[in-house]
Design a protein around this motif. Structure first.
Motif, PDB file in Angstrom:
ATOM      1  N   GLU A   1       0.843  -1.191   0.000  1.00 46.53           N
ATOM      2  CA  GLU A   1       0.000   0.000   0.000  1.00 46.53           C
ATOM      3  C   GLU A   1       0.878   1.241   0.000  1.00 46.53           C
ATOM      4  O   GLU A   1       1.700   1.427   0.898  1.00 46.53           O
ATOM      5  CB  GLU A   1      -0.929   0.028   1.216  1.00 46.53           C
TER       6      GLU A   1
ATOM      7  N   LEU B   1       0.892   4.576   0.925  1.00 47.48           N
ATOM      8  CA  LEU B   1       0.058   5.348   1.848  1.00 47.48           C
ATOM      9  C   LEU B   1      -0.130   6.793   1.383  1.00 47.48           C
ATOM     10  O   LEU B   1      -1.185   7.385   1.621  1.00 47.48           O
ATOM     11  CB  LEU B   1       0.679   5.313   3.248  1.00 47.48           C
TER      12      LEU B   1
ATOM     13  N   ARG C   1      -2.585   6.568  -1.484  1.00 45.28           N
ATOM     14  CA  ARG C   1      -3.774   5.789  -1.096  1.00 45.28           C
ATOM     15  C   ARG C   1      -4.096   4.721  -2.133  1.00 45.28           C
ATOM     16  O   ARG C   1      -5.238   4.553  -2.553  1.00 45.28           O
ATOM     17  CB  ARG C   1      -4.975   6.695  -0.864  1.00 45.28           C
TER      18      ARG C   1
END
Length: 170
Positions: A96, A98, A101
């Protein structure tokens, strides 16, 4: 013996990829990911059998997408089938980003664990009850995957792999 549901063994582990976890390309090293996967899978197996476990085998791990420095790693592990003293654990791994997103699949794999008693000898594990279609599909495929592992490990002769034979012969 008690029967347990697959969801009772669910472990979701999250790690952050730091500089010491990466190779010269800034990608998570495969060995570090396999280490984290082994921990998540062991926790899942222990949750299923309520006893210490040891890793018996690791199936093929193919990496679909690299996980970059600074990204999160999410490992979802749960038992897909319980045999006499062993359990197959299926894992899905996502990276992921971050900042953006963005969550993406990295890989998936199967590990096998054996439950041990107080004398470090294999002991019986609870049976597994499937609830969803996906759990049932993973459960049914586990016997074939087990036979492949046993053949590759020299513990079963190919002629004795009835589930595998059934796929190829009518």
């Amino acid at each position: 013996m008690v029967t347990k549901k697959s969801t009772e063994s669910l472990i979701i582990m999250t790690e952050l990829v730091l500089p010491n976890d990466t190779n010269v390309f800034g990608n998570l090293m495969g060995g570090r990911l396999m280490y984290w996967m082994d921990i998540a899978a062991a926790l899942s197996a222990q949750r299923h059998c309520n006893a210490p476990v040891v890793t018996a085998s690791v199936d093929n791990i193919s990496f679909e997408n690299p996980i970059k420095l600074g990204n999160a790693v999410h490992i979802e592990a749960k038992v897909t089938r319980a045999f006499t003293s062993s359990m197959e654990v299926h894992m899905k791994v996502w990276g992921e980003d971050l900042k953006k997103r963005h969550k993406y699949k990295s890989n998936e794999a199967y590990y096998t664990f054996v439950s041990l008693d107080d004398n470090n000898k294999p002991q019986a594990v609870p049976a597994l009850e499937t609830v969803t279609e996906e759990e049932q599909k993973l459960y049914e495929g586990a016997l074939r995957r087990r036979q492949i592992r046993l053949i590759l490990g020299g513990k079963m002769k190919p002629d004795d792999a009835k589930e595998l034979k059934a796929l190829f012969m009518s």
